[in-house]
Design a protein around this motif. Structure first.
Motif, PDB file in Angstrom:
ATOM      1  N   GLY A 185       0.843  -1.193   0.000  1.00  0.00           N
ATOM      2  CA  GLY A 185       0.000   0.000   0.000  1.00  0.00           C
ATOM      3  C   GLY A 185       0.872   1.234   0.000  1.00  0.00           C
ATOM      4  O   GLY A 185       1.939   1.265  -0.621  1.00  0.00           O
ATOM      5  N   LEU A 213     -11.804  -0.406  -3.021  1.00  0.00           N
ATOM      6  CA  LEU A 213     -10.747  -1.071  -2.268  1.00  0.00           C
ATOM      7  C   LEU A 213     -11.249  -2.308  -1.538  1.00  0.00           C
ATOM      8  O   LEU A 213     -10.451  -3.083  -1.009  1.00  0.00           O
ATOM      9  CB  LEU A 213     -10.145  -0.101  -1.241  1.00  0.00           C
ATOM     10  N   ALA A 220      -7.188   0.537   4.847  1.00  0.00           N
ATOM     11  CA  ALA A 220      -6.274   0.717   3.714  1.00  0.00           C
ATOM     12  C   ALA A 220      -5.088   1.597   4.098  1.00  0.00           C
ATOM     13  O   ALA A 220      -3.932   1.297   3.746  1.00  0.00           O
ATOM     14  CB  ALA A 220      -7.028   1.328   2.534  1.00  0.00           C
ATOM     15  N   GLN A 275      -1.238  -1.268 -10.227  1.00  0.00           N
ATOM     16  CA  GLN A 275      -1.152  -0.168  -9.280  1.00  0.00           C
ATOM     17  C   GLN A 275      -2.389  -0.154  -8.394  1.00  0.00           C
ATOM     18  O   GLN A 275      -3.516  -0.106  -8.912  1.00  0.00           O
ATOM     19  CB  GLN A 275      -1.007   1.161 -10.014  1.00  0.00           C
ATOM     20  N   PRO A 276      -2.221  -0.203  -7.070  1.00  0.00           N
ATOM     21  CA  PRO A 276      -3.379  -0.199  -6.171  1.00  0.00           C
ATOM     22  C   PRO A 276      -4.291   0.997  -6.428  1.00  0.00           C
ATOM     23  O   PRO A 276      -3.828   2.119  -6.663  1.00  0.00           O
ATOM     24  CB  PRO A 276      -2.725  -0.112  -4.782  1.00  0.00           C
ATOM     25  N   ARG A 277      -5.587   0.761  -6.394  1.00  0.00           N
ATOM     26  CA  ARG A 277      -6.559   1.811  -6.698  1.00  0.00           C
ATOM     27  C   ARG A 277      -6.466   2.991  -5.736  1.00  0.00           C
ATOM     28  O   ARG A 277      -6.885   4.105  -6.064  1.00  0.00           O
ATOM     29  CB  ARG A 277      -7.977   1.225  -6.677  1.00  0.00           C
ATOM     30  N   GLY A 300       2.764   1.368  -5.754  1.00  0.00           N
ATOM     31  CA  GLY A 300       2.551  -0.078  -5.809  1.00  0.00           C
ATOM     32  C   GLY A 300       3.819  -0.899  -5.890  1.00  0.00           C
ATOM     33  O   GLY A 300       3.765  -2.130  -5.862  1.00  0.00           O
ATOM     34  N   GLU A 347      -4.743  -1.791 -12.840  1.00  0.00           N
ATOM     35  CA  GLU A 347      -5.113  -1.429 -11.472  1.00  0.00           C
ATOM     36  C   GLU A 347      -5.534  -2.672 -10.727  1.00  0.00           C
ATOM     37  O   GLU A 347      -6.218  -3.544 -11.267  1.00  0.00           O
ATOM     38  CB  GLU A 347      -6.236  -0.393 -11.450  1.00  0.00           C
ATOM     39  N   ASP A 348      -5.117  -2.746  -9.476  1.00  0.00           N
ATOM     40  CA  ASP A 348      -5.422  -3.895  -8.641  1.00  0.00           C
ATOM     41  C   ASP A 348      -6.677  -3.604  -7.835  1.00  0.00           C
ATOM     42  O   ASP A 348      -6.763  -2.566  -7.195  1.00  0.00           O
ATOM     43  CB  ASP A 348      -4.232  -4.167  -7.706  1.00  0.00           C
TER      44      ASP A 348
END
Length: 348
Positions: A185, A213, A220, A275-277, A300, A347-348
């Motif tokens: 994160g 998420l 998060a 890439q994490p949202r 990320g 995006e993950d």
């Protein structure tokens, strides 16, 4: 005297109780080389037990910045210690050093034994993840300097490696490939901006559920920093690693050049990993130029490793097989600076 000191805001008995509570957590971090027990004036470590011929000590110190503010808001203190350990040990593994021991420093407005135990539990969890012994620490109660419900935490890690095996980055050359290891994160950098975006500029709360998420905002934002020590130590046994970078404050733009020899830069293909949202949410909330995000956050990728092109694919497969998310994210180029190549992002 104890009553006089207590009337001034320092509770010695609470300090003693805190020490008793944390002993069981310190005990589970014991490792080869540790000497003595908790409560001495100095932590001890027998370097001769490691069997190194020409040992070089590598040290690092850090804190967790304003991520602490979120721990205060959530009244959640059992993971912030992991962050503190991670910020130190991830730095020293960059030089190829195995973390040996760790010390923590907690400064607080009021020593609440249960809270101190919770913080140190997190420190011990981080030490276990890194294979480092928690050889000592300090808890300072400082009324008047900190509010009663506030504290700060900092850590200090020492590692060692053979002099002949130090990773300096000097062997990096044009054409080397860059392997990126996924972050968990945001990690522990950029939280002054994070707090401004979510809580000052917009009316989010930690309990706000974000369907993108599949978690609350608090969960998060308080996800602990990933510790890369054990997988990197395993990779050092298998590959000829040229250099490494811990992607902390300053993101890719500031941290990747720290491992590169003068005259070399890097091309980073931002389409190569998920890439994490959370990062795109912040980008939109703050109308932050996408390129600037790479100068603030890890986006990320929390750790980058430079290897020969001939080993790159095998290295990526190796990390994925042992439980890391690894990607081939770029290559070393002639010329200074880091260039972020954009395209259709995952995006993950």
């Amino acid at each position: 005297m104890a009553n006089a000191y207590k009337n001034a805001g320092v509770d010695i008995d609470a300090g003693y109780e805190s020490v008793n509570r944390i002993k069981k957590h310190v005990e589970r971090t014991k490792r080869k080389g540790m000497l003595g027990s908790l409560g001495g004036f100095g932590g001890m470590f027998d370097l001769s037990e490691l069997g190194l011929k020409e040992p070089v000590l590598v040290s690092g110190t850090d804190g967790v910045g304003t991520k602490l503010k979120l721990a205060f808001m959530a009244d959640k203190h059992d993971t912030i210690g992991i962050d503190c350990v991670a910020m130190c040990v991830n730095d020293i593994i960059v030089q190829g050093a195995e973390p040996l021991y760790f010390l923590d420093y907690i400064a607080c407005g009021k020593a609440v034994p249960e809270k101190i135990e919770s913080i140190v539990k997190g420190v011990a969890d981080g030490c276990e993840m890194a294979g480092a012994g928690l050889t000592g620490g300090e808890t300072a109660e400082m009324p008047g300097l900190y509010e009663a419900d506030e504290y700060d935490i900092a850590g200090f890690a020492v590692g060692a490696c053979e002099k002949s095996k130090i990773i300096t980055g000097d062997e990096i050359s044009e054409g080397n490939r860059l392997v990126g290891l996924a972050s968990s994160g945001i990690h522990s950098n950029g939280y002054s901006l994070v707090r401004k975006l979510f809580f000052e500029d917009h009316s989010y709360e930690l309990g706000t559920y974000l369907p993108q998420l599949e978690s609350t905002l608090g969960d998060a934002l308080l996800t602990p920093t990933r510790i890369y020590v054990k997988p990197v130590l395993e990779a050092l046994k298998k590959f000829s690693i040229k250099g490494m970078s811990h992607i902390t404050g300053g993101g890719f733009i500031e941290n990747i050049p720290r491992m590169l020899p003068e005259g070399l830069g890097a091309d980073i293909d931002s389409t190569k990993w998920k890439q994490p949202r959370l990062f795109s949410i912040m980008e939109e909330l703050g109308s932050i130029p996408h390129q600037e995000m790479y100068n603030i956050f890890n986006m990320g990728i929390g750790f980058v490793i430079a290897v020969d092109a001939s080993e790159a694919e095998e290295a990526v497969n190796f990390f994925n097989e042992i439980g890391e998310e690894a990607y081939l994210i770029g290559e070393v180029t002639a010329g200074d600076g880091v260039r972020i190549i954009e395209g259709d992002r995952q995006e993950d």
